[in-house]
Structures are given as C-alpha cells and as structure tokens.
Write an enzyme that holds these catalytic residues in place. Structure first.
Site, PDB file in Angstrom:
ATOM      1  N   ASP A 165       0.796  -1.240   0.000  1.00  0.00           N
ATOM      2  CA  ASP A 165       0.000   0.000   0.000  1.00  0.00           C
ATOM      3  C   ASP A 165       0.831   1.295   0.000  1.00  0.00           C
ATOM      4  O   ASP A 165       0.552   2.215   0.786  1.00  0.00           O
ATOM      5  CB  ASP A 165      -0.961   0.020   1.209  1.00  0.00           C
ATOM      6  CG  ASP A 165      -1.968  -1.123   1.181  1.00  0.00           C
ATOM      7  OD1 ASP A 165      -1.920  -1.945   0.251  1.00  0.00           O
ATOM      8  OD2 ASP A 165      -2.806  -1.188   2.105  1.00  0.00           O
ATOM      9  N   ASP A 178      -4.492  -0.751  -1.832  1.00  0.00           N
ATOM     10  CA  ASP A 178      -5.785  -0.550  -1.180  1.00  0.00           C
ATOM     11  C   ASP A 178      -6.681   0.094  -2.249  1.00  0.00           C
ATOM     12  O   ASP A 178      -6.308   1.122  -2.841  1.00  0.00           O
ATOM     13  CB  ASP A 178      -5.575   0.387   0.024  1.00  0.00           C
ATOM     14  CG  ASP A 178      -6.506   0.107   1.187  1.00  0.00           C
ATOM     15  OD1 ASP A 178      -6.883  -1.064   1.403  1.00  0.00           O
ATOM     16  OD2 ASP A 178      -6.861   1.075   1.903  1.00  0.00           O
ATOM     17  N   HIS A 190     -10.594   0.838  -2.756  1.00  0.00           N
ATOM     18  CA  HIS A 190     -11.958   0.797  -2.235  1.00  0.00           C
ATOM     19  C   HIS A 190     -12.976   1.420  -3.192  1.00  0.00           C
ATOM     20  O   HIS A 190     -12.714   2.478  -3.775  1.00  0.00           O
ATOM     21  CB  HIS A 190     -12.036   1.586  -0.919  1.00  0.00           C
ATOM     22  CG  HIS A 190     -11.183   1.050   0.186  1.00  0.00           C
ATOM     23  ND1 HIS A 190     -11.253  -0.257   0.614  1.00  0.00           N
ATOM     24  CD2 HIS A 190     -10.250   1.651   0.979  1.00  0.00           C
ATOM     25  CE1 HIS A 190     -10.397  -0.422   1.624  1.00  0.00           C
ATOM     26  NE2 HIS A 190      -9.777   0.711   1.850  1.00  0.00           N
ATOM     27  N   HIS A 241     -10.527   7.081   1.722  1.00  0.00           N
ATOM     28  CA  HIS A 241      -9.147   6.954   1.226  1.00  0.00           C
ATOM     29  C   HIS A 241      -9.071   5.878   0.153  1.00  0.00           C
ATOM     30  O   HIS A 241      -9.900   4.961   0.127  1.00  0.00           O
ATOM     31  CB  HIS A 241      -8.197   6.602   2.384  1.00  0.00           C
ATOM     32  CG  HIS A 241      -8.452   5.232   2.949  1.00  0.00           C
ATOM     33  ND1 HIS A 241      -9.460   4.985   3.853  1.00  0.00           N
ATOM     34  CD2 HIS A 241      -7.872   4.027   2.697  1.00  0.00           C
ATOM     35  CE1 HIS A 241      -9.471   3.694   4.150  1.00  0.00           C
ATOM     36  NE2 HIS A 241      -8.531   3.080   3.453  1.00  0.00           N
ATOM     37  N   LYS A 265      -7.001  -4.814  -3.034  1.00  0.00           N
ATOM     38  CA  LYS A 265      -7.691  -5.363  -1.859  1.00  0.00           C
ATOM     39  C   LYS A 265      -8.646  -4.323  -1.303  1.00  0.00           C
ATOM     40  O   LYS A 265      -8.496  -3.131  -1.591  1.00  0.00           O
ATOM     41  CB  LYS A 265      -6.679  -5.801  -0.799  1.00  0.00           C
ATOM     42  CG  LYS A 265      -5.847  -4.653  -0.269  1.00  0.00           C
ATOM     43  CD  LYS A 265      -4.822  -5.174   0.704  1.00  0.00           C
ATOM     44  CE  LYS A 265      -4.056  -4.058   1.360  1.00  0.00           C
ATOM     45  NZ  LYS A 265      -4.893  -3.125   2.121  1.00  0.00           N
ATOM     46  N   CYS A 311      -1.980  -2.756   7.612  1.00  0.00           N
ATOM     47  CA  CYS A 311      -1.859  -3.631   6.442  1.00  0.00           C
ATOM     48  C   CYS A 311      -0.566  -4.429   6.410  1.00  0.00           C
ATOM     49  O   CYS A 311      -0.550  -5.573   5.965  1.00  0.00           O
ATOM     50  CB  CYS A 311      -2.084  -2.830   5.168  1.00  0.00           C
ATOM     51  SG  CYS A 311      -3.813  -2.292   5.085  1.00  0.00           S
TER      52      CYS A 311
END
Ligand code: VGL
Ligand code: ZN
Length: 198
Positions: free
Chosen positions: A8, A46, A48, A81, A106, A151
């Site tokens: 990340d 990351d 989302h 984020h 992820k 993470c």
C-alpha cells in the site's frame, strides 16, 4: 525464490493524503534501493469503492476512528481513502514501479475491509496472492510499506499462515499509531509469531 512485497505505498498514505502516515514518504528511497536485491517484486493496492463500509462518511452520525460492527466484524472507521481510480489510490510518484510483476488490489468489497493482501478481515475472500506467489516458485517474502500496525502486520501474519518464510524490513515501514505504542505492539506480535524483523 524470495520476493519483495510492497504494501500500500499509495498517495493517500503519504503526508498530505487522506489517511496520511507520519513520514510515510520517508520509506520511498529505502524501498527503491531494496528492489535490486530481489528476483521478484509484488505490490498490494488498497482499492476501495466509494461506498466502502470502512469509511466514516458512509455511516450517518459516525466519526473517523470510531469502532463499529460492520456485518459482524469490528471495524475502525477511516477517512475516505484509496478510492478506486482516484489520485489518492495511485502508487507514490517517487516509487519505482517498473519491476512490479503483479499488483493485488484489496478492500474492493464494500461490505468488508481487507488489511491483509491475502484475505479480507473475516478470512472470507482470498485475493489469490498466495497461490500466485507459490506458482512463481516464491517461498520467502520480505515485506515493506504502509502501515506497520494495519496492512503490513495483517499481511505478514497471513503470509506466515500461508506457509511463507516472512521478513519485515523495518526501515522501509511506517505506521499509524492511532494509540501510542500500536506500532511497537504490532512489531512484537509479528516477531512472536515468527516474522524475522530486520
Ligand atoms: C490501511 C487503514 C485502512 C493500511 C488501509 O494500508 O494500513 N489502513 N486501509
Ligand atoms: Zn483502506
């Protein structure tokens, strides 16, 4: 074979980002300098959707850093984020991405968070990273990136469970420390479980 796993290293976790980790950008030259020592480099991202359940903004009346129950799991609420296809989700501009063989996104399921690059927080879904790494002949991993107490930690512990030998390059990690001592505790937990801290 031994792979370097970049966790990340994204704009939103750097100073000025939505979920900035103190001195997060300090790892970038260290990570770039590590790369030539490894035969393979893999990254997690990351990633989302805007309606992700870990965002405080998606829960009326809730504030960032509060804990809630999210579909049966305890969840820390974060600022918005690393939203898919936004600048905050991009890898840090100074990161040398040329040798990244594969990126594993992820946190893509709105209903559950995923600190680990291997499994979501409920171990319900699998990113396929363990199987892919094994298929590449990788048996040992060195982890670096952000954030040490989230993470990086959860990826390291899952990597052990998946049967990899796991090293952590501490100089190339930074953490959130929502509570003072969280990073130290995360490092102690990893060491206790069998992560080699270097
Ligand atoms: C992370 C909190 C929320 C991390 C990701 O990369 O450590 N922390 N999402
Ligand atoms: Zn996240």
């Amino acid at each position: 074979m031994h792979a370097l796993l970049l966790i990340d290293i994204q704009n939103d976790f750097l100073p000025g980002g939505a979920l900035a980790v103190r001195d997060g950008d300090g790892i970038i030259p260290v990570v770039n300098a590590l790369m030539p020592q490894f035969e393979m480099i893999v990254a997690t991202q990351d990633w989302h959707p805007p309606d992700h359940g870990s965002f405080a903004a998606n829960h009326a009346g809730r504030n960032v850093y509060e804990m809630i129950d999210l579909h049966g799991l305890q969840q820390t609420l974060w600022p918005v984020h690393c939203v898919q296809n936004t600048g905050g989700a991009l890898f840090a501009p100074g990161l040398d991405t040329r040798r990244i063989a594969r990126v594993f996104p992820k946190g893509t399921d709105s209903r559950i968070d995923s600190y680990s690059g291997f499994f979501d927080n409920g171990h319900r879904g699998d990113t396929g990273m363990a199987e892919w790494l094994r298929g590449q002949g990788i048996s040992e991993l060195t982890l670096c990136g952000l954030a040490t107490d989230y993470c990086v930690k959860f990826t390291a512990l899952d990597a052990l469970e998946c049967g990899f030998k796991v090293n952590l390059h501490l100089e190339a990690c930074r953490g959130v420390d929502l509570q003072a001592g969280d990073c130290e505790k995360a490092i102690a937990d990893m060491r206790e479980r069998g992560v080699v801290i270097g």
